[in-house]
Design a protein around this motif. Sequence first.
Motif, PDB file in Angstrom:
ATOM      1  N   PHE A 200       0.858  -1.189   0.000  1.00 31.18           N
ATOM      2  CA  PHE A 200       0.000   0.000   0.000  1.00 31.18           C
ATOM      3  C   PHE A 200       0.892   1.235   0.000  1.00 31.18           C
ATOM      4  O   PHE A 200       1.832   1.328   0.785  1.00 31.18           O
ATOM      5  CB  PHE A 200      -0.890   0.006   1.253  1.00 31.18           C
ATOM      6  CG  PHE A 200      -1.930   1.091   1.276  1.00 31.18           C
ATOM      7  CD1 PHE A 200      -3.235   0.826   0.884  1.00 31.18           C
ATOM      8  CD2 PHE A 200      -1.615   2.378   1.683  1.00 31.18           C
ATOM      9  CE1 PHE A 200      -4.199   1.826   0.899  1.00 31.18           C
ATOM     10  CE2 PHE A 200      -2.569   3.380   1.715  1.00 31.18           C
ATOM     11  CZ  PHE A 200      -3.865   3.105   1.318  1.00 31.18           C
ATOM     12  N   ARG A 201       0.597   2.170  -0.899  1.00 37.37           N
ATOM     13  CA  ARG A 201       1.260   3.468  -0.909  1.00 37.37           C
ATOM     14  C   ARG A 201       0.167   4.527  -1.012  1.00 37.37           C
ATOM     15  O   ARG A 201      -0.515   4.629  -2.032  1.00 37.37           O
ATOM     16  CB  ARG A 201       2.236   3.605  -2.075  1.00 37.37           C
ATOM     17  CG  ARG A 201       2.985   4.957  -2.075  1.00 37.37           C
ATOM     18  CD  ARG A 201       3.625   5.227  -3.424  1.00 37.37           C
ATOM     19  NE  ARG A 201       4.681   4.283  -3.745  1.00 37.37           N
ATOM     20  CZ  ARG A 201       5.971   4.484  -3.463  1.00 37.37           C
ATOM     21  NH1 ARG A 201       6.346   5.596  -2.863  1.00 37.37           N
ATOM     22  NH2 ARG A 201       6.862   3.581  -3.804  1.00 37.37           N
ATOM     23  N   THR A 225     -10.882  -0.885  -3.305  1.00 34.79           N
ATOM     24  CA  THR A 225     -10.157  -1.438  -4.448  1.00 34.79           C
ATOM     25  C   THR A 225      -8.739  -1.865  -4.116  1.00 34.79           C
ATOM     26  O   THR A 225      -8.127  -2.591  -4.893  1.00 34.79           O
ATOM     27  CB  THR A 225     -10.117  -0.406  -5.592  1.00 34.79           C
ATOM     28  OG1 THR A 225      -9.516   0.812  -5.118  1.00 34.79           O
ATOM     29  CG2 THR A 225     -11.521  -0.107  -6.097  1.00 34.79           C
ATOM     30  N   SER A 226      -8.189  -1.425  -2.991  1.00 37.09           N
ATOM     31  CA  SER A 226      -6.815  -1.791  -2.632  1.00 37.09           C
ATOM     32  C   SER A 226      -6.774  -3.173  -1.992  1.00 37.09           C
ATOM     33  O   SER A 226      -7.780  -3.688  -1.505  1.00 37.09           O
ATOM     34  CB  SER A 226      -6.220  -0.750  -1.679  1.00 37.09           C
ATOM     35  OG  SER A 226      -6.982  -0.661  -0.494  1.00 37.09           O
ATOM     36  N   SER A 247      -4.315   1.740  -6.750  1.00 34.38           N
ATOM     37  CA  SER A 247      -5.655   1.128  -6.788  1.00 34.38           C
ATOM     38  C   SER A 247      -6.703   2.214  -6.990  1.00 34.38           C
ATOM     39  O   SER A 247      -7.269   2.730  -6.034  1.00 34.38           O
ATOM     40  CB  SER A 247      -5.937   0.385  -5.485  1.00 34.38           C
ATOM     41  OG  SER A 247      -4.926  -0.567  -5.209  1.00 34.38           O
ATOM     42  N   PRO A 248      -6.956   2.603  -8.240  1.00 38.50           N
ATOM     43  CA  PRO A 248      -7.952   3.652  -8.478  1.00 38.50           C
ATOM     44  C   PRO A 248      -9.345   3.192  -8.078  1.00 38.50           C
ATOM     45  O   PRO A 248      -9.631   1.986  -8.071  1.00 38.50           O
ATOM     46  CB  PRO A 248      -7.865   3.888  -9.989  1.00 38.50           C
ATOM     47  CG  PRO A 248      -7.312   2.611 -10.544  1.00 38.50           C
ATOM     48  CD  PRO A 248      -6.374   2.084  -9.495  1.00 38.50           C
ATOM     49  N   PRO A 249     -10.224   4.130  -7.744  1.00 35.89           N
ATOM     50  CA  PRO A 249     -11.609   3.757  -7.450  1.00 35.89           C
ATOM     51  C   PRO A 249     -12.311   3.249  -8.706  1.00 35.89           C
ATOM     52  O   PRO A 249     -11.792   3.401  -9.822  1.00 35.89           O
ATOM     53  CB  PRO A 249     -12.228   5.078  -6.963  1.00 35.89           C
ATOM     54  CG  PRO A 249     -11.381   6.146  -7.572  1.00 35.89           C
ATOM     55  CD  PRO A 249      -9.994   5.575  -7.666  1.00 35.89           C
ATOM     56  N   GLY A 318     -11.247   8.335  -3.257  1.00 32.15           N
ATOM     57  CA  GLY A 318     -10.269   7.307  -3.557  1.00 32.15           C
ATOM     58  C   GLY A 318     -10.567   6.000  -2.848  1.00 32.15           C
ATOM     59  O   GLY A 318     -11.192   5.962  -1.795  1.00 32.15           O
ATOM     60  N   ASN A 319     -10.125   4.910  -3.483  1.00 33.71           N
ATOM     61  CA  ASN A 319     -10.208   3.567  -2.885  1.00 33.71           C
ATOM     62  C   ASN A 319     -11.639   3.102  -2.637  1.00 33.71           C
ATOM     63  O   ASN A 319     -11.885   2.293  -1.753  1.00 33.71           O
ATOM     64  CB  ASN A 319      -9.408   3.502  -1.580  1.00 33.71           C
ATOM     65  CG  ASN A 319      -8.887   2.107  -1.289  1.00 33.71           C
ATOM     66  OD1 ASN A 319      -8.898   1.239  -2.154  1.00 33.71           O
ATOM     67  ND2 ASN A 319      -8.456   1.886  -0.070  1.00 33.71           N
ATOM     68  N   THR A 320     -12.588   3.600  -3.416  1.00 33.77           N
ATOM     69  CA  THR A 320     -13.989   3.212  -3.221  1.00 33.77           C
ATOM     70  C   THR A 320     -14.531   2.529  -4.472  1.00 33.77           C
ATOM     71  O   THR A 320     -14.004   2.672  -5.573  1.00 33.77           O
ATOM     72  CB  THR A 320     -14.880   4.430  -2.921  1.00 33.77           C
ATOM     73  OG1 THR A 320     -14.820   5.361  -4.022  1.00 33.77           O
ATOM     74  CG2 THR A 320     -14.434   5.135  -1.648  1.00 33.77           C
ATOM     75  N   ARG A 321     -15.591   1.775  -4.269  1.00 31.59           N
ATOM     76  CA  ARG A 321     -16.417   1.279  -5.368  1.00 31.59           C
ATOM     77  C   ARG A 321     -17.771   1.975  -5.250  1.00 31.59           C
ATOM     78  O   ARG A 321     -18.243   2.229  -4.140  1.00 31.59           O
ATOM     79  CB  ARG A 321     -16.590  -0.235  -5.288  1.00 31.59           C
ATOM     80  CG  ARG A 321     -15.272  -1.008  -5.308  1.00 31.59           C
ATOM     81  CD  ARG A 321     -15.506  -2.513  -5.290  1.00 31.59           C
ATOM     82  NE  ARG A 321     -14.269  -3.243  -5.039  1.00 31.59           N
ATOM     83  CZ  ARG A 321     -13.414  -3.617  -5.976  1.00 31.59           C
ATOM     84  NH1 ARG A 321     -13.666  -3.317  -7.240  1.00 31.59           N
ATOM     85  NH2 ARG A 321     -12.307  -4.275  -5.665  1.00 31.59           N
TER      86      ARG A 321
END
Length: 445
Positions: A200-201, A225-226, A247-249, A318-321
Amino acid sequence: MTSHLQSLAVLAAAAIFAVGCAESQFPEATGKGTISALHAMPTAPEVSFLIEERSLGTISYKGALAAQPFDDLTYDFNFETRVAGEAGLTRIATESADIAVNVDHVFVITGTVADPAVLVWESDAREWDGDETVLQVSAGHLAAGSGPLDIYFEPPGTTPVAGGARGTLSFGERLTAFDVENGSWQIIVTEQNDPSAILFRSTSSTYSERSSILFTVQDADPSITSGISVRRIINGGAATEMSDVGSPPTRRFFNAAFGSGNVDVWLDDNFTTPIASDIAYGTLGAEVPVPSGESTFTFTAAGNPGAVLLETESTTPGNTRGTTFLTGEAGDLEVAAFVDDRRPVTGFAKIRLSQLSANFGIVDAYVLDAGTDIADTAPSARQLASTANSNYLHLPAGDYELTVTEAGEKTAIAGPLSFDLVAGDIVEVAIIDTADPNTVTLVEF
């Protein structure tokens, strides 16, 4: 004084003496520590955190309660949650602890509803003089599915190197807090002793002086998404999901715009290839990656990028669906974008209703045991306005029926739609218009 009265006086004095002695045995506080709590049970519903029998608040998964001061005494701390088939809340864990003066105590509930465990993280309370330029940072490992992890907290663009980690954590451990200057930083998580194995970054964030930041590393769930989850908790309270640069949304697009025909969706100024194409009315397109932050989405007639139906700016966390609905009537279109919660919950199914009808501004929705008459029952989602949703309703496994009425009415305009729900199901239902202006239709997806 008669002997009887003398006896009463003696008894009264003895009682007063006994009470005084009993009170003198009570512990006395000498100061205060602080108490907060974290929810790290991957498949559990919300939990309630109590000190003795007093509720301190309700916590959603990966959420936190703000720190509260309490006397330095011994208490029982309790966690309660909903259990399918049980009325009210069920107590699932109790932890007895001594609260120490000027110490922060974080109670973390982990494991499962059937097999919970409580961790207690203690650290010295930070007192700020008011002229510091630094902030305080710590991190905790709550990802039961991961082995030992190296934690880096560095300026943006830093490449992790061997020996540069702030520390190595195994499950349940927390880093000793350290200070850094205010400014832009990112957190990086790698496998132990392998700085090239980046799990993870985060994107860079700007941090203010005299803040206390706790990062929690937890297992990923289907809502993000990560590959792992990193939460940022500021000053013991608000918890925010961190974005992972790798990890784009993602978004799914649903066509709920009656009369607009099939549609394509385009991102920003790229009209070479649509990100979603030929979405018919009442149907859902495939899940696609999109940039985090603000983007421009253009909806056009399918196969014709020049026939613009709607151009709109939308912000994607970010990091969502999530799911974006095109709704409204031809010539007066809009979008409704919702973050999805796809995490299964022990013992329950989840259902969310999205109200996308232009003909009916406000509706009531009933999700009831099959065969139940809505006439004598309150709505499960009351006064659901157009482009709003019901949030996720948690239901025990069973047979249900969904019926929709105009707000305040009992005459159905849609339904009943039947569901056979099992624990872990996650059901989405769109309420959309039909050719008959006096009805709507229900689309499960």
